[in-house]
Scaffold this motif. Structure first.
Motif, PDB file in Angstrom:
ATOM      1  N   GLY A 140       0.824  -1.208   0.000  1.00 43.41           N
ATOM      2  CA  GLY A 140       0.000   0.000   0.000  1.00 43.41           C
ATOM      3  C   GLY A 140       0.852   1.249   0.000  1.00 43.41           C
ATOM      4  O   GLY A 140       1.897   1.299   0.651  1.00 43.41           O
ATOM      5  N   VAL A 141       0.398   2.230  -0.737  1.00 40.92           N
ATOM      6  CA  VAL A 141       1.081   3.521  -0.793  1.00 40.92           C
ATOM      7  C   VAL A 141       0.100   4.605  -0.364  1.00 40.92           C
ATOM      8  O   VAL A 141      -1.083   4.357  -0.201  1.00 40.92           O
ATOM      9  N   ALA A 172     -10.326   6.351   3.799  1.00 36.87           N
ATOM     10  CA  ALA A 172     -11.173   5.251   4.283  1.00 36.87           C
ATOM     11  C   ALA A 172     -10.312   4.000   4.515  1.00 36.87           C
ATOM     12  O   ALA A 172     -10.668   3.144   5.316  1.00 36.87           O
ATOM     13  N   CYS A 173      -9.206   3.893   3.797  1.00 31.99           N
ATOM     14  CA  CYS A 173      -8.237   2.818   4.011  1.00 31.99           C
ATOM     15  C   CYS A 173      -6.946   3.417   4.559  1.00 31.99           C
ATOM     16  O   CYS A 173      -6.658   4.584   4.321  1.00 31.99           O
ATOM     17  N   ARG A 174      -6.180   2.586   5.259  1.00 31.15           N
ATOM     18  CA  ARG A 174      -4.897   3.041   5.786  1.00 31.15           C
ATOM     19  C   ARG A 174      -3.970   3.498   4.659  1.00 31.15           C
ATOM     20  O   ARG A 174      -3.284   4.498   4.771  1.00 31.15           O
ATOM     21  N   ALA A 230      -1.786  -2.732   3.702  1.00 34.49           N
ATOM     22  CA  ALA A 230      -2.318  -1.958   2.584  1.00 34.49           C
ATOM     23  C   ALA A 230      -3.685  -1.374   2.920  1.00 34.49           C
ATOM     24  O   ALA A 230      -3.974  -0.229   2.587  1.00 34.49           O
ATOM     25  N   THR A 231      -4.525  -2.172   3.572  1.00 38.05           N
ATOM     26  CA  THR A 231      -5.887  -1.687   3.834  1.00 38.05           C
ATOM     27  C   THR A 231      -6.091  -1.294   5.290  1.00 38.05           C
ATOM     28  O   THR A 231      -6.846  -0.380   5.583  1.00 38.05           O
ATOM     29  N   GLY A 232      -5.448  -2.030   6.220  1.00 44.48           N
ATOM     30  CA  GLY A 232      -5.666  -1.743   7.638  1.00 44.48           C
ATOM     31  C   GLY A 232      -7.053  -2.123   8.135  1.00 44.48           C
ATOM     32  O   GLY A 232      -7.406  -1.789   9.257  1.00 44.48           O
ATOM     33  N   ARG A 233      -7.837  -2.781   7.291  1.00 49.03           N
ATOM     34  CA  ARG A 233      -9.217  -3.138   7.672  1.00 49.03           C
ATOM     35  C   ARG A 233      -9.474  -4.619   7.390  1.00 49.03           C
ATOM     36  O   ARG A 233      -9.539  -5.032   6.224  1.00 49.03           O
ATOM     37  N   PRO A 234      -9.678  -5.402   8.447  1.00 52.97           N
ATOM     38  CA  PRO A 234      -9.831  -6.850   8.281  1.00 52.97           C
ATOM     39  C   PRO A 234     -10.873  -7.262   7.246  1.00 52.97           C
ATOM     40  O   PRO A 234     -10.675  -8.240   6.524  1.00 52.97           O
ATOM     41  N   GLU A 235     -11.963  -6.495   7.140  1.00 57.03           N
ATOM     42  CA  GLU A 235     -13.033  -6.897   6.232  1.00 57.03           C
ATOM     43  C   GLU A 235     -12.626  -6.759   4.761  1.00 57.03           C
ATOM     44  O   GLU A 235     -13.291  -7.319   3.883  1.00 57.03           O
ATOM     45  N   LEU A 236     -11.543  -6.013   4.486  1.00 59.36           N
ATOM     46  CA  LEU A 236     -11.084  -5.843   3.102  1.00 59.36           C
ATOM     47  C   LEU A 236      -9.909  -6.749   2.761  1.00 59.36           C
ATOM     48  O   LEU A 236      -9.524  -6.885   1.594  1.00 59.36           O
ATOM     49  N   ILE A 237      -9.286  -7.334   3.766  1.00 59.33           N
ATOM     50  CA  ILE A 237      -8.048  -8.096   3.549  1.00 59.33           C
ATOM     51  C   ILE A 237      -8.246  -9.311   2.634  1.00 59.33           C
ATOM     52  O   ILE A 237      -7.480  -9.473   1.678  1.00 59.33           O
ATOM     53  N   PRO A 238      -9.274 -10.151   2.862  1.00 58.71           N
ATOM     54  CA  PRO A 238      -9.392 -11.322   1.993  1.00 58.71           C
ATOM     55  C   PRO A 238      -9.507 -10.954   0.512  1.00 58.71           C
ATOM     56  O   PRO A 238      -8.799 -11.521  -0.324  1.00 58.71           O
ATOM     57  N   GLY A 244      -3.301  -4.266  16.389  1.00 57.01           N
ATOM     58  CA  GLY A 244      -4.394  -5.212  16.597  1.00 57.01           C
ATOM     59  C   GLY A 244      -5.562  -5.024  15.641  1.00 57.01           C
ATOM     60  O   GLY A 244      -6.061  -5.999  15.073  1.00 57.01           O
ATOM     61  N   PRO A 245      -6.001  -3.779  15.412  1.00 57.40           N
ATOM     62  CA  PRO A 245      -7.216  -3.583  14.615  1.00 57.40           C
ATOM     63  C   PRO A 245      -7.137  -4.115  13.190  1.00 57.40           C
ATOM     64  O   PRO A 245      -8.158  -4.218  12.527  1.00 57.40           O
ATOM     65  N   GLN A 246      -5.940  -4.423  12.688  1.00 54.17           N
ATOM     66  CA  GLN A 246      -5.887  -4.915  11.316  1.00 54.17           C
ATOM     67  C   GLN A 246      -5.607  -6.418  11.229  1.00 54.17           C
ATOM     68  O   GLN A 246      -5.469  -6.955  10.116  1.00 54.17           O
ATOM     69  N   ALA A 247      -5.524  -7.099  12.360  1.00 50.10           N
ATOM     70  CA  ALA A 247      -5.192  -8.530  12.342  1.00 50.10           C
ATOM     71  C   ALA A 247      -6.402  -9.394  11.996  1.00 50.10           C
ATOM     72  O   ALA A 247      -7.525  -9.100  12.405  1.00 50.10           O
ATOM     73  N   LEU A 248      -6.160 -10.469  11.262  1.00 49.64           N
ATOM     74  CA  LEU A 248      -7.177 -11.494  11.075  1.00 49.64           C
ATOM     75  C   LEU A 248      -7.095 -12.477  12.240  1.00 49.64           C
ATOM     76  O   LEU A 248      -6.017 -12.709  12.808  1.00 49.64           O
ATOM     77  N   LEU A 249      -8.209 -13.085  12.563  1.00 50.15           N
ATOM     78  CA  LEU A 249      -8.211 -14.170  13.538  1.00 50.15           C
ATOM     79  C   LEU A 249      -7.710 -15.442  12.845  1.00 50.15           C
ATOM     80  O   LEU A 249      -7.825 -15.563  11.618  1.00 50.15           O
ATOM     81  N   PRO A 250      -7.169 -16.391  13.607  1.00 54.64           N
ATOM     82  CA  PRO A 250      -6.665 -17.623  12.980  1.00 54.64           C
ATOM     83  C   PRO A 250      -7.703 -18.312  12.096  1.00 54.64           C
ATOM     84  O   PRO A 250      -7.375 -18.781  11.003  1.00 54.64           O
TER      85      PRO A 250
END
Lengths: 341, 341, 341, 341
Positions: free
Chosen positions: C242-243, C249-251, C277-285, C314-320
């Motif tokens: 990410g740049v 709205a995204c990191r 790149a996104t900082g938002r778990p819901e966008l990572i996948p 923490g706020p950008q981590a996915l759960l296992p």
């Protein structure tokens, strides 16, 4: 125009490029380097600019050596243009050492309120009154302006205070109406590449205030000015009002370097609008002075006498007394660099 | 809406803020912290959104907690919308698991050429034919499109090959004409905030392909969709086509994360246009596949059979055989994530 | 190198440019056009690249026709490089059809927690364990990492689960220590142009994970890789994370087009990091799958078993369990484009 | 700190958030709106800032109401700081009405050349001599500076002309050496978030010139200053030198609005560097004057007596006579806004 070929370009590809260039009635001048071949293209600039030379197989890059704008360039008009707004002794001048002072509310809300603001800014030294009758709003549910009624109010108030008026046109079907009521037509940032609107405005005989788009380069701005000029209207005043940046502490990024860039490339005047550029009253005076020191040919400021009650953009408006203080400082900085208002 | 006051806000200022809020018919809910007071504002969302609360003295910041768009939001329509383009068995679908495949040349140049391209893309799996009759060009001297003659050609060629057609409207005065000839109306990136045009397009009954502006946030894009929806036209397909970035190696920055963002915020379909996003044919396939894997509801690709002779955007067009190869790969990736074309 | 002269360049200036070029031991090839003269410069590329030719009076622009990186280019190494991380049968591979799967927490917090996360990601298909022992934090008051104790924990946990490990070096004085404990050294985005650190890392024999800086172009990224390669370390894996963009709205703005761009320019593998790149778990996948579909040689994901208790990011981590689901989807998309993990 | 919950947050989630906040030793102040619940968090600011509250399920957004920097804030130090560079009567001052004038070549190339440039800028009114001994270069093959030999030359030439000297440190292992030879230590844009280097520089007793990173927000810049201040070094001068923008006509985008922003947030002086901001000599004077008019506490200009022969950044250097002319104009604009050099 220079066509730079890929390192891997074959002789057959190079021959084909040369042939394409010649088919278009242009001349190709071949120059073989250690790694790459470069083809200089000579001939009619319009044909060169519009030919899709970069699409020819084997071509790596096409480098323009002539700007694509002409009427807006210094080649066409080496001396700075001076644009007059309004008539007679109250006409405001932009360019060639003159600094135009545009001020007023974002939107025209009522005759009483505009009258009060106009009186205050005139006393402070403003030379043009602004106010929107047709407002481009990001929300369809927001106040869209008073329309023709707003134009009428603007005209009357301007006349009363001896201030020429500028207002925005957003619809090609209303350009004539706007031209009728106003002394200068504004093209907003979101419409800088609304080429249909540019063309209509170019057909009027009113000076145009063209705001730079939020994603427009300085050359894009010049090209949009060229649209208006190419329709026969020579009176374009450009306006730097901030472009998109990554730091959302400000509404936009105020690109003050656009001022000397335009003066390098063009004879057209360029002014600054720190109200939209920053969106924060506490930053507006510093940025206005920065623009003037950088050579801007005018300053555009939003002023409102009760920002908390404004129907549009209240949070970025200066109060009349803040404007008066700023206008006095602008005068001093202008004098320091040898200009007059 | 939350109003965060400045650390230095006086009690008189706080009282005044509360009073302003109540004057607007809204409720204020005060909460005093160690350093700052925060006022929650409750009531009619439209009034809240349009009040210039940030302009009240003592206010530091206003934080919106409700999105300003409604009809475009998932609250209004929790299930993904499926937009159909064209009629009968050749209709193309976007959204809800369906991937629409739009392809064709940048500009309509002649019936013969369009016919040849249409045949090739249909065979490759395209479901909608695109082609510009009115072209927004940055230079006033460039080819501006064939106008109504182009619309006629597009309609005929689309019908011949069983492909619904999409073409751009750039002038509010031509929207009806464009709607008559086409199955879907495109709103170009430069017109995403041309609210006059949005309103006209919203009055037609044709689905709209809305391209994201080069400086538009995802929320700006939603607000522009809201304009169309608020006029009564529910069929909007959004399109990510690249935004302004600092790396000029590409024409734009392809913001693939816009796809899941729109799916989080809205029921509207969103497609990707890697042709305009990258401007470089060698990057288009990878970005098209990226878009599909990210969940895009369609892919928009410029295809030309002789790019070096194209009248617009030739350098970014794929050849028909390149498109066929890409379409086959898109099918595989779509299947991998459980979708069909 | 092409030197494009100004329209106003005099013959004396042109002669002077030619003379400067020849003084440097280079050859000048003159080509006079209608408006401008262009001088092709031929000779030693290093001398050409470092000479300040643009500073010579009369010069308008200098256009490079050779990339400034060499060892990182395809010319130096036409086949894709495959970088192995770790040894023996648990080694992870990046590039040439192999997709490396890096996962783990932002910071190493304790042996117990890392052990739990490592077990989960290994089961989900991860091939490399990440975790920071030295953390570059924007605040001097934030947790700065466990230091050498963290390195020790990482090594032990990685060995226990059969996962090679990667961790960041931020200080040239600690590079040797980091190299001792880890299988791969990470260079963070904020250090991509910390040339002192690049040089130290280039002297180790450990593969390097080089993250793209937030304001770095793809060519800047290649130049930084060149620093490492020029020190004798050939094993560099690039990472798009990410740049800076204008939409907060995204990191960051995830520039997926960087993947095919690097594959065009270089033999080095490039992976994607949608967490930063996104900082938002819901966008990572969606962004992870986009990266793989675009041809990425690996995926870097932050995973934490209790994000609300994480000491960093923490706020950008996915759960296992979210990671496991994503890894399964990545496998499908990888297969759809003919790759294996 | 405000925690804004999602519309869909359950009571159990809200309770859990409150519990997390209280576990950290903080107080939670609940406020339920029509659509959303907001929790104000009160207590130790450091704990609040570092807790990953946004990662708690049900949380939509976390809004900071206190800046994360303290020592750099006006709360800590309401009056503008004046930073002195050098000793005795030749000391240069930045801030509190004083404008420092830094000038000199990009790199120290030889004693003779530096001597000549120093003499010229001193005569023109410069108050600090700059020159790089350690150069961060994007290419590993470019000139990297003369190292300690360069420092020695700088010291001697500065002393001879009565000019305090500033030079860049790029390696934490050389900070002591640089501090020994110089009167002010520069932290380059690429190292603004090299926290290891910031910490080392913070341990010296020399004033620091901190350049803004190309992707750094104004708040990021404040946080980096905080690193230095938190080590006990109170003498930091910030420098706006352009950030990444989308218009590649300039090397960077000169963000002049950063000047009043810093003055709003902090007591630290901020200067402008139009040489790096624009990279184009013809734009430097206008941008320098803009910076001064906006309230900058100093101006940093690269000057070279033979740019076409410079070993680094020649194309952006002013000639000594151009600098003299600019310095005279700066004086006039400074006086117009009530300042002295």
């Amino acid at each position: 125009m220079l066509i730079i070929l890929r390192e891997t370009a074959t002789d057959a590809q190079i021959d084909h490029v040369v042939q394409r260039v010649e088919t278009l009635g242009l001349k190709a001048h071949l120059s073989r380097g250690t790694y790459r071949t470069v083809i200089g293209v000579i001939g009619d600039e319009e044909i060169i600019a519009s030919a899709p030379l970069a699409a020819i197989p084997g071509v790596s890059e096409v480098v323009a050596v002539q700007p694509a704008f002409k009427l807006a360039s210094k080649t066409a008009h080496p001396e700075p243009s001076i644009v007059s707004v309004g008539k007679g002794k109250t006409a405001a001048k932009f360019g060639g050492g003159h600094i135009g002072m545009i001020a007023g509310p974002c939107a025209i809300e009522s005759a009483e309120r505009l009258d009060e603001i106009a009186g205050a800014i005139k006393a402070a030294g403003a030379t043009v009154l602004r106010g929107g009758a047709y407002k481009p709003r990001t929300s369809p549910y927001a106040f869209q302006g008073l329309g023709e009624e707003g134009l009428r109010i603007l005209r009357e108030v301007g006349d009363k205070h001896g201030l020429p008026v500028v207002t925005e046109a957003i619809d090609p079907r209303h350009v004539e109406l706007v031209a009728e009521y106003s002394d200068m037509i504004q093209l907003g940032a979101r419409n800088m590449q609304n080429f249909v609107l540019l063309t209509e405005v170019g057909k009027t005989d009113k000076p145009v205030l063209m705001k730079r788009g939020m994603a427009a380069t300085v050359k894009d701005l010049m090209m949009s000015a060229e649209y208006v000029l190419s329709q026969g209207n020579p009176n374009v005043v450009l306006c730097e009002r901030g472009v998109k940046g990554f730091d959302n502490a400000c509404r936009n990024m105020f690109d003050v370097a656009a001022v000397p860039q335009v003066h390098e490339l063009s004879h057209l005047p360029i002014i600054v609008d720190p109200s939209h550029a920053t969106g924060r009253p506490e930053l507006i005076p510093a940025c206005a002075l920065a623009g003037v020191a950088a050579g801007a040919d005018g300053v555009h400021i939003e002023v409102h006498n009760l920002p908390e009650d404004a129907m549009s953009d209240g949070p970025q408006a200066l109060l009349p007394e803040q404007y008066a203080e700023l206008a006095a400082q602008i005068k001093k900085v202008a004098e320091a660099i040898g200009k007059t208002i």
